[in-house]
Design an enzyme around this catalytic site. Sequence first.
Site, PDB file in Angstrom:
ATOM      1  CG  ASP A 144       8.825  -5.531   7.974  1.00 41.18           C
ATOM      2  OD1 ASP A 144       8.563  -5.910   6.824  1.00 41.18           O
ATOM      3  OD2 ASP A 144       7.998  -5.550   8.893  1.00 41.18           O
TER       4      ASP A 144
ATOM      5  CG  ASN B  94      -4.006   1.751  10.700  1.00 45.78           C
ATOM      6  OD1 ASN B  94      -4.603   2.817  10.701  1.00 45.78           O
ATOM      7  ND2 ASN B  94      -3.545   1.207  11.812  1.00 45.78           N
TER       8      ASN B  94
ATOM      9  CG  MET C 183      -8.959   6.006   2.508  1.00 41.30           C
ATOM     10  SD  MET C 183      -8.611   7.769   2.753  1.00 41.30           S
ATOM     11  CE  MET C 183      -6.818   7.728   2.959  1.00 41.30           C
TER      12      MET C 183
ATOM     13  CD  GLU D 286      -3.512  -4.888  -2.019  1.00 42.43           C
ATOM     14  OE1 GLU D 286      -4.380  -5.746  -2.304  1.00 42.43           O
ATOM     15  OE2 GLU D 286      -2.716  -5.012  -1.059  1.00 42.43           O
TER      16      GLU D 286
END
Length: 400
Positions: free
Chosen positions: A148, A205, A285, A335
């Site tokens: 990453d 998350n 959420m 999204e």
Amino acid sequence: MSSLPVLVLNSGSSSIKFSVYESGDGKRERLFDGAVDGIGTELGKFWIKDATGRKLVDSTPALPNRAVAFQLVADALHSGEFPAPVAIGHRMVCGGPTVQENQLITPELVDEMERYTAFAPLHTPIACYIMRESLRLFPSVPNFVCLDSYFHRTISEVVSHMPIPEEYSAMGVRRYGAHGISYESIVFQLQPNVPAKLIVAHLGNGASISAIRDGKCLDTSMGLTPTGGIISGTRTGDIDPGVLLFILRKIAETATSATAAADQLEVVASKKAGLLGVSGISNDMRDLRDAIKDGNAKARLAVDKFTWTIAKWIGSYVAELGGLDMLVFTGGIGENDIASRAEICAGLAALGIVLDAQRNNVRGAAVISAESSPVTVRVVPPAEDLIIVNHVVRLLGAKG
């Protein structure tokens, strides 16, 4: 026509996700994907489905540990029922200061990356374990690590250098960033018209945001570890160090050792804070939105803290970029949570960001900005496995 099946592995605390792509002759076709979920629990699941979504494997095995779970994956891929991989790509958050390039995995490389477990303590031990198991169970197949942090290697020294004594900087303490493969996948999907001034918010998350100029990372919110940056599901994000010192001193009153106190502080900052810590309810959420509908003030505060923080980062990155051409939302919240996108963008008209409420009422890929908006706002799902496959194919060519 040559066949080049590439296996992508992405391991988590209680799951191992994988996919296989056909990548021969320039193709990038997902053949199947799967997961072993519920490792260490009594709710183990093992499934594989093809590109149409048809389940090829659907079982509920006992999964007492990660070794048993990964053996299931290896056995399936050795069974002859699926294309055997000719190369394997592993996602890794950060390899530390000495491993900054995507490359062929050797036992010595895994040892070196494992030296810097503290830079991504929730991810690195698991990833290193799976790499070692993959080298053992697929001994003739080249394995490659895809970092990453690789996408963020273009940030400047001013951005990466921490305001700490040099002795700690010399140990590799700096800003590395995370979610880089996701950001790279957004840039890849926007080709050939990658905006010169782009901000991408990866909201899930784990949440982060990056400023991207001409397709290269200029700045990113996560720091030495994924705990830094913006508030996320269970992580603090950036916080006054004095708060952590206060908590550490309280923990130290009853801790058995300095190491035990540090471990407890890590749990607080990484697993009990963020949306979960503020709301006292959940890090999801969807749960928080339901609680808000029921009038829960703590849930409202947690979500407001989340959206307010992201809006602030967007503003700072517009200043850093010297303007903005496009804002992209990605990740599970980015999204799918219509309200979060609207709340983040509310009040940003002065920056040229204007949503269209009707266009924003969507889940998945879309342009959601108003026709009159100077800045285009889009939702683009990440394609991380595809990017890993691209790197593996490139590295295979270099290896040959």
